[in-house]
Write a protein that holds these residues in place. Structure first.
Motif, PDB file in Angstrom:
ATOM      1  N   ALA A  41       2.309   9.114  -1.731  1.00 19.97           N
ATOM      2  CA  ALA A  41       2.707   7.562  -1.450  1.00 19.97           C
ATOM      3  C   ALA A  41       1.271   6.825  -1.251  1.00 19.97           C
ATOM      4  N   LEU A  42       0.419   7.572  -0.329  1.00 16.09           N
ATOM      5  CA  LEU A  42      -1.153   7.069  -0.311  1.00 16.09           C
ATOM      6  C   LEU A  42      -1.720   6.967  -1.631  1.00 16.09           C
ATOM      7  N   ASP A  43      -1.568   7.942  -2.449  1.00 18.06           N
ATOM      8  CA  ASP A  43      -2.176   7.747  -3.933  1.00 18.06           C
ATOM      9  C   ASP A  43      -1.939   6.761  -4.644  1.00 18.06           C
ATOM     10  N   ARG A  44      -0.376   6.500  -4.749  1.00 18.20           N
ATOM     11  CA  ARG A  44       0.393   5.481  -5.351  1.00 18.20           C
ATOM     12  C   ARG A  44      -0.178   4.043  -4.762  1.00 18.20           C
ATOM     13  N   ARG A  45      -0.382   4.065  -3.527  1.00 16.99           N
ATOM     14  CA  ARG A  45      -0.834   2.677  -2.858  1.00 16.99           C
ATOM     15  C   ARG A  45      -2.319   2.487  -3.158  1.00 16.99           C
ATOM     16  N   GLU A  46      -3.206   3.377  -3.100  1.00 14.06           N
ATOM     17  CA  GLU A  46      -4.614   3.414  -3.806  1.00 14.06           C
ATOM     18  C   GLU A  46      -4.752   2.872  -5.130  1.00 14.06           C
ATOM     19  N   ALA A  47      -3.530   3.507  -6.004  1.00 14.47           N
ATOM     20  CA  ALA A  47      -3.818   2.929  -7.417  1.00 14.47           C
ATOM     21  C   ALA A  47      -3.246   1.754  -7.774  1.00 14.47           C
ATOM     22  N   SER A  48      -2.235   1.167  -6.948  1.00 12.39           N
ATOM     23  CA  SER A  48      -1.862  -0.084  -7.103  1.00 12.39           C
ATOM     24  C   SER A  48      -2.806  -1.165  -6.474  1.00 12.39           C
TER      25      SER A  48
END
Length: 50
Positions: A41-48
C-alpha cells in the motif's frame, strides 16, 4: 541433585525452548502478511504521488 534430575531438567528446558520458538514462528507467519500488505500500500501511495 542426581544425574537423572539434571538430564530431566535439561530435556524439559529444551522442550520449552522449542515450544517458544514454534510459537514465535507461528506468530510471525500470522503477522507477516499484514506488513506485506502495508508495504504494498505504501509503494502504491508513493507511486501515485509522483
Amino acid at each position: 541433585m542426581s544425574l537423572e534430575a539434571i538430564f530431566l531438567s535439561t530435556f524439559v528446558m529444551i522442550g520449552q525452548n522449542r515450544q517458544a520458538a514454534f510459537q514465535q514462528i507461528v506468530h510471525l507467519m500470522e503477522v507477516f502478511p499484514v506488513y506485506e500488505r502495508l508495504d504494498e500500500a505504501l509503494d502504491r501511495r508513493e507511486a501515485s504521488a509522483c
